[in-house]
Design a protein around this motif. Structure first.
Motif, PDB file in Angstrom:
ATOM      1  N   ILE A  24       0.998  -0.984  -0.333  1.00 26.01           N
ATOM      2  CA  ILE A  24       0.216   0.494   0.331  1.00 26.01           C
ATOM      3  C   ILE A  24       0.780   1.431   0.389  1.00 26.01           C
ATOM      4  CG2 ILE A  24      -0.090  -0.228   2.387  1.00 26.01           C
ATOM      5  CD1 ILE A  24      -3.257   0.437   0.708  1.00 26.01           C
ATOM      6  N   HIS A  25       2.099   1.389   0.420  1.00 25.43           N
ATOM      7  CA  HIS A  25       3.030   2.636   0.773  1.00 25.43           C
ATOM      8  C   HIS A  25       3.911   2.373  -0.893  1.00 25.43           C
ATOM      9  CE1 HIS A  25       1.969   2.281   4.962  1.00 25.43           C
ATOM     10  NE2 HIS A  25       2.477   1.081   5.031  1.00 25.43           N
ATOM     11  N   GLU A  26       3.555   1.477  -1.580  1.00 25.39           N
ATOM     12  CA  GLU A  26       4.206   1.279  -2.944  1.00 25.39           C
ATOM     13  C   GLU A  26       3.133   2.044  -4.383  1.00 25.39           C
ATOM     14  OE1 GLU A  26       6.926  -1.036  -2.851  1.00 25.39           O
ATOM     15  OE2 GLU A  26       8.105  -0.769  -1.309  1.00 25.39           O
ATOM     16  N   ASP A  27       2.619   0.886  -4.310  1.00 22.49           N
ATOM     17  CA  ASP A  27       1.983   0.570  -4.968  1.00 22.49           C
ATOM     18  C   ASP A  27      -0.198   0.307  -4.570  1.00 22.49           C
ATOM     19  OD1 ASP A  27       0.610   0.679  -6.875  1.00 22.49           O
ATOM     20  OD2 ASP A  27       1.547  -1.100  -9.003  1.00 22.49           O
ATOM     21  N   GLU A  28      -0.633   1.270  -4.224  1.00 23.84           N
ATOM     22  CA  GLU A  28      -1.808   1.359  -3.938  1.00 23.84           C
ATOM     23  C   GLU A  28      -2.808   0.290  -4.686  1.00 23.84           C
ATOM     24  OE1 GLU A  28      -3.227   5.115  -2.794  1.00 23.84           O
ATOM     25  OE2 GLU A  28      -5.419   4.529  -2.275  1.00 23.84           O
ATOM     26  N   GLU A  29      -2.814   0.937  -6.265  1.00 26.52           N
ATOM     27  CA  GLU A  29      -3.623  -0.099  -6.568  1.00 26.52           C
ATOM     28  C   GLU A  29      -3.724  -1.569  -6.842  1.00 26.52           C
ATOM     29  OE1 GLU A  29      -6.533   0.489  -9.193  1.00 26.52           O
ATOM     30  OE2 GLU A  29      -6.117   1.824  -7.780  1.00 26.52           O
ATOM     31  N   LEU A  30      -2.003  -1.754  -6.208  1.00 24.77           N
ATOM     32  CA  LEU A  30      -1.829  -3.561  -6.483  1.00 24.77           C
ATOM     33  C   LEU A  30      -2.239  -3.806  -5.536  1.00 24.77           C
ATOM     34  CD1 LEU A  30      -0.146  -5.750  -7.953  1.00 24.77           C
ATOM     35  CD2 LEU A  30       2.340  -4.768  -7.178  1.00 24.77           C
ATOM     36  N   ALA A  31      -1.910  -2.713  -4.199  1.00 21.71           N
ATOM     37  CA  ALA A  31      -2.423  -3.505  -2.641  1.00 21.71           C
ATOM     38  C   ALA A  31      -3.637  -3.624  -2.631  1.00 21.71           C
ATOM     39  CB  ALA A  31      -1.995  -2.774  -1.708  1.00 21.71           C
ATOM     40  N   GLN A  32      -5.106  -3.081  -3.545  1.00 20.95           N
ATOM     41  CA  GLN A  32      -6.179  -3.322  -3.139  1.00 20.95           C
ATOM     42  C   GLN A  32      -6.622  -4.316  -4.847  1.00 20.95           C
ATOM     43  OE1 GLN A  32      -8.165  -1.792  -1.943  1.00 20.95           O
ATOM     44  NE2 GLN A  32      -7.503   0.212  -1.040  1.00 20.95           N
ATOM     45  N   ARG A  33      -5.338  -4.300  -5.310  1.00 25.15           N
ATOM     46  CA  ARG A  33      -5.564  -6.289  -6.155  1.00 25.15           C
ATOM     47  C   ARG A  33      -5.596  -7.198  -5.495  1.00 25.15           C
ATOM     48  NH1 ARG A  33      -3.480  -6.953 -11.438  1.00 25.15           N
ATOM     49  NH2 ARG A  33      -3.046  -4.683 -11.349  1.00 25.15           N
ATOM     50  N   TYR A  34      -4.541  -7.531  -4.505  1.00 21.55           N
ATOM     51  CA  TYR A  34      -4.456  -8.363  -3.563  1.00 21.55           C
ATOM     52  C   TYR A  34      -5.627  -8.337  -2.451  1.00 21.55           C
ATOM     53  CZ  TYR A  34       0.428  -7.714  -4.695  1.00 21.55           C
ATOM     54  OH  TYR A  34       1.758  -8.122  -5.089  1.00 21.55           O
TER      55      TYR A  34
END
Ligand SMILES: [Zn+2]
Length: 106
Positions: A24-34
């Motif tokens: 979430i600190h680096e790539d919010e979109e990716l975190a949301q996908r997880y």
């Protein structure tokens, strides 16, 4: 679904939440996908999202919310003590009782 598969599914959910917390600190979109994947696994395998993670998903928009990152946390001491989390995406308030929450580090 067999028990062994459920155990593997639960491990994957744990791993996805852990990854999301870091990502979430680096790539919010990716975190949301997880988190979206974790929710899909949870629904497909009929495993509830573990309690410690439930408060990290907005009840309204189902997005991953983490205090200090994308949501506001206030502690309300009047009457029944409770925590109010305001989702940074949809601005919805989520109320959580502070009693019986156990030892969590947020
Ligand atoms: Zn929300």
């Amino acid at each position: 679904m067999r028990t062994a598969n459920k155990r593997i599914a639960l491990q994957r959910i744990h791993r996805l939440f852990r990854l999301a917390r870091v990502m979430i600190h680096e790539d919010e979109e990716l975190a949301q996908r997880y988190i979206a994947i974790a929710r899909e696994i949870s629904m497909a395998c009929r495993i509830p999202i573990p309690r410690e993670y439930k408060r990290q998903i907005c009840k309204a928009c189902k997005r991953f919310i983490l205090p200090g990152v994308n949501c506001r946390v206030r502690i309300q001491q009047r009457r029944e003590p409770h925590v109010v989390i305001t989702c940074g995406y949809c601005q919805k308030n989520i109320r959580l009782p502070t009693k019986n929450q156990g030892g969590e580090n947020t």
